[in-house]
Enzyme design. Structure first.
Site, PDB file in Angstrom:
ATOM      1  N   LYS A  40      39.839 -42.278  75.022  1.00 22.02           N
ATOM      2  CA  LYS A  40      39.626 -43.434  75.887  1.00 22.02           C
ATOM      3  C   LYS A  40      39.838 -42.985  77.320  1.00 22.02           C
ATOM      4  CE  LYS A  40      41.104 -48.119  76.910  1.00 22.02           C
ATOM      5  NZ  LYS A  40      41.915 -49.253  76.481  1.00 22.02           N
ATOM      6  N   TYR A 100      28.672 -55.462  72.909  1.00 24.45           N
ATOM      7  CA  TYR A 100      28.441 -56.871  73.259  1.00 24.45           C
ATOM      8  C   TYR A 100      26.981 -57.261  73.003  1.00 24.45           C
ATOM      9  CZ  TYR A 100      32.954 -56.066  75.336  1.00 24.45           C
ATOM     10  OH  TYR A 100      34.266 -55.728  75.490  1.00 24.45           O
ATOM     11  N   SER A 102      32.176 -53.192  78.434  1.00 19.65           N
ATOM     12  CA  SER A 102      31.736 -54.343  79.218  1.00 19.65           C
ATOM     13  C   SER A 102      30.870 -53.972  80.422  1.00 19.65           C
ATOM     14  CB  SER A 102      32.964 -55.133  79.675  1.00 19.65           C
ATOM     15  OG  SER A 102      33.851 -54.305  80.413  1.00 19.65           O
ATOM     16  N   GLU A 156      42.860 -34.421  71.313  1.00 16.18           N
ATOM     17  CA  GLU A 156      43.293 -35.775  70.911  1.00 16.18           C
ATOM     18  C   GLU A 156      42.810 -36.091  69.497  1.00 16.18           C
ATOM     19  OE1 GLU A 156      45.247 -37.812  72.450  1.00 16.18           O
ATOM     20  OE2 GLU A 156      45.265 -37.186  74.552  1.00 16.18           O
ATOM     21  N   LYS A 189      35.361 -43.952  74.058  1.00 13.94           N
ATOM     22  CA  LYS A 189      35.189 -45.121  74.908  1.00 13.94           C
ATOM     23  C   LYS A 189      35.360 -44.732  76.358  1.00 13.94           C
ATOM     24  CE  LYS A 189      37.549 -49.400  75.926  1.00 13.94           C
ATOM     25  NZ  LYS A 189      38.657 -50.237  75.634  1.00 13.94           N
TER      26      LYS A 189
HETATM   27  C1  PBG Z   1      42.867 -52.416  76.864  1.00 15.76           C
HETATM   28  C2  PBG Z   1      41.424 -52.477  76.540  1.00 15.76           C
HETATM   29  C3  PBG Z   1      40.422 -52.381  77.515  1.00 15.76           C
HETATM   30  C4  PBG Z   1      39.186 -52.502  76.839  1.00 15.76           C
HETATM   31  C5  PBG Z   1      39.465 -52.680  75.479  1.00 15.76           C
HETATM   32  N1  PBG Z   1      40.862 -52.643  75.320  1.00 15.76           N
HETATM   33  C6  PBG Z   1      40.496 -52.280  78.972  1.00 15.76           C
HETATM   34  C7  PBG Z   1      41.403 -51.328  79.634  1.00 15.76           C
HETATM   35  O1  PBG Z   1      41.758 -50.277  79.103  1.00 15.76           O
HETATM   36  O2  PBG Z   1      41.775 -51.647  80.747  1.00 15.76           O
HETATM   37  C8  PBG Z   1      37.860 -52.453  77.539  1.00 15.76           C
HETATM   38  C9  PBG Z   1      36.665 -52.872  76.804  1.00 15.76           C
HETATM   39  C10 PBG Z   1      35.480 -53.136  77.637  1.00 15.76           C
HETATM   40  O3  PBG Z   1      35.423 -52.839  78.849  1.00 15.76           O
HETATM   41  O4  PBG Z   1      34.521 -53.676  77.087  1.00 15.76           O
HETATM   42  N2  PBG Z   1      43.793 -52.395  75.893  1.00 15.76           N
END
Ligand code: PBG
Length: 310
Positions: free
Chosen positions: A185, A303, A264, A223, A238
């Site tokens: 991530k 989405y 998103s 990781e 991600k």
């Molecule tokens: C945080 C989390 C995030 C997303 C999913 N879980 C945002 C972040 O790390 O600040 C983002 C998902 C997206 O942008 O669609 N636990």
């Protein structure tokens, strides 16, 4: 060459049951709220979400990843609402599991929806404290398992959390609950609209001390090895679009299923440029989804799930 002939040599397809639909949940009843930066996506109360998920299942989507939008007054520095008896998110998981047992439910395990600091871990003296955070993540996970979640989704990025959660689950005899680890991530600008959706922006600083650096690819392999040794059932990458190489590398390096999160900001870009008439949003969407599967993703959180199957 005709379309039929081309179809014979087509290498990749997008299958509905490989899409995971994100659902934003609210406390209360009969509530639907728009999210300004994510047109077509809503925050929903339990009753609305139940109907929505029922209809997504009918359309052929099987899996849902659930995120709570928590009222500011329930947030504290320890994220204690995450495992509180009155937590609406846990209540909704219970209801969904009872009413729609065939739906695969994936949770979010992190402090940020519940934290008055807006960080994924506990903050002490301006720093995220890893090990104290694990304790809260453990309580939150057991509460979610008790509510009936199928798969835990730790998105917090604390070190050692997969082993910690696996051990907590097994000790409490939740051996069937799987873990989808956010393995790679990245600290990303593409999460902006999500933080609007949950109103979970960090109150200070950024998440670079616990999320990965976009410059690094071999670190993702490290990781992945750790998560695998700790007992993860799925490895996640991600964001997805700017990290197709990471999806490919993890797929080559691991025998675990690879999931990517089409986040998103990636959704918002297509929607915004589409609304301006600058790109064809439907073709752009399908091209993105194809690219994720072509790169090696076994499943995609997106989405676009709902509009794709419609
Ligand atoms: C945080 C989390 C995030 C997303 C999913 N879980 C945002 C972040 O790390 O600040 C983002 C998902 C997206 O942008 O669609 N636990």
């Amino acid at each position: 060459m005709s379309a039929g002939v081309r179809a014979l040599s087509s290498e990749t397809e997008i299958r509905k049951e490989k899409l995971i639909e994100p659902i934003f949940l609210l406390d209360g009843e009969n509530k639907t709220q728009d999210i300004l930066s994510m047109p077509g996506i809503f925050r929903m109360s339990e009753d609305v979400a139940l109907k929505h998920i029922e209809s997504s299942l009918r359309l052929g989507i099987r899996s849902f990843i659930l995120f709570p939008a928590v009222e500011e007054s329930f947030k504290d520095s320890e994220g204690s609402y995450s495992y509180s008896k009155n937590n609406f998110y846990l209540r909704i998981i219970k209801t969904l599991k009872r009413e729609l047992p065939e739906a695969v439910l994936i949770s979010d395990v992190a402090l940020d929806p519940y934290s008055s600091d807006g960080h994924d871990g506990i903050v002490k003296d301006g720093k995220i404290v890893n090990d104290e955070t694990l304790d809260v993540l453990g309580k939150m996970s057991l509460a979610q398992a008790e509510a009936g979640i199928d798969i835990l989704g730790p998105s917090d990025m604390m070190d050692g959390r997969v082993a910690y959660l696996r051990d907590a689950l097994d000790t409490a005899r939740f051996t069937d609950v799987a873990i989808m680890s956010y393995t790679a991530k990245y600290a990303s600008a593409f999460y902006g609209p999500f933080r609007d959706a949950l109103d979970s922006k960090p109150k200070f600083g950024d998440k670079k001390t616990y999320q990965m650096d976009a410059a690094n690819a071999r670190e993702a392999l490290r990781e992945a090895r750790l998560d695998t040794a700790e007992g993860a059932d799925y490895l996640m990458v991600k964001p997805a679009l700017a990290y197709l190489d990471i999806i490919y590398r993890l797929k080559e390096a691991s025998t675990l299923p690879i999931v990517c999160y089409n986040v998103s900001g990636e959704y918002a870009m297509v929607k915004a440029a589409g609304a301006k008439g600058w790109i064809d949003p439907t073709r752009a969407r399908d091209e993105m989804l194809l690219a994720f599967f072509r790169s090696g993703a076994d499943a995609v959180i997106t989405y676009f799930a709902r509009e794709f199957v419609q």
